[in-house]
Design an enzyme around this catalytic site. Structure first.
Site, PDB file in Angstrom:
ATOM      1  N   LYS A 121      36.543  28.605  40.094  1.00 51.34           N
ATOM      2  CA  LYS A 121      36.603  29.841  39.295  1.00 51.34           C
ATOM      3  C   LYS A 121      37.828  29.924  38.388  1.00 51.34           C
ATOM      4  O   LYS A 121      38.000  30.915  37.708  1.00 51.34           O
ATOM      5  CB  LYS A 121      36.602  31.060  40.217  1.00 51.34           C
ATOM      6  CG  LYS A 121      35.254  31.393  40.812  1.00 51.34           C
ATOM      7  CD  LYS A 121      35.375  32.673  41.619  1.00 51.34           C
ATOM      8  CE  LYS A 121      34.117  32.976  42.413  1.00 51.34           C
ATOM      9  NZ  LYS A 121      34.374  34.044  43.397  1.00 51.34           N
ATOM     10  N   SER A 178      38.552  41.737  42.808  1.00 52.53           N
ATOM     11  CA  SER A 178      39.712  41.103  42.167  1.00 52.53           C
ATOM     12  C   SER A 178      39.460  40.968  40.664  1.00 52.53           C
ATOM     13  O   SER A 178      40.393  41.099  39.863  1.00 52.53           O
ATOM     14  CB  SER A 178      39.960  39.724  42.776  1.00 52.53           C
ATOM     15  OG  SER A 178      40.238  39.845  44.145  1.00 52.53           O
TER      16      SER A 178
END
Ligand code: PNS
Length: 161
Positions: free
Chosen positions: A41, A128
């Protein structure tokens, strides 16, 4: 001794994660927070930074350890001598991914089980990614993360307050 692993990217840790950690400690004797190292990611924070923010955020809990891990989660659980994986479930949108992940993990190692804690309503929207997006756009993230985490996030985006 009931020991569980709470895995994730924690990029960065949020109040939602901390709520799951606190509630897990009512169920298990020891919680090992596993921060995934090799992430596709492209995280904002290095694994060392993420571990350090988690350590600071959980220093009040004596039965919590924060570690990073590489490779398969079930292998990390076995190495940690934990038979349980804890995951937070926010909404139905999380469900399919979490179900597939827990089923994959139980095929890889049937002795490791996954337990889900539904996120408290007050953090149901929180992720997040949301924290990073709001901070990037100059917004206030003080309701999403602890103050020391907020400073780290703003530092990354070079916000001066
Ligand atoms: O916070 P995240 O990004 O939702 O956490 C995802 C995580 C770290 C739990 C997941 O990506 C993971 O377990 N990765 C390790 C690799 C693995 O074991 N894959 C097989 C299960 S699908």
């Amino acid at each position: 001794m009931r020991r569980a692993v709470y895995p994730g990217s924690f990029d960065p840790v949020t109040f939602g994660h901390l709520d799951v950690i606190e509630r897990s400690l009512k169920i298990v004797d020891e919680l090992i927070i596993g921060v995934l190292r090799n992430h596709t990611k492209n995280p904002l924070f290095s694994v060392e930074e993420r571990v350090s923010m988690l350590k600071e955020s959980t220093k009040q809990f004596s039965h919590v350890r924060v570690e990073s891990f590489d490779g398969l989660l079930v292998d990390f659980a076995v190495q940690s001598e934990a038979a349980v994986i804890v995951r937070g479930l926010r909404a139905i949108t999380d469900f399919e991914y979490e179900l597939l992940m827990s089923q994959t993990n139980s095929v890889l190692n049937p002795s490791v089980d996954t337990v889900f804690l539904t996120t408290r309503l007050q953090y149901a929207y929180l992720s997040s990614s949301t924290v990073k997006e709001v901070a990037l756009m100059g917004g206030d993230i003080s309701k999403f993360v602890p103050e020391h985490v907020m400073r780290h996030v703003y530092d990354k985006y070079e916000r001066k307050d």
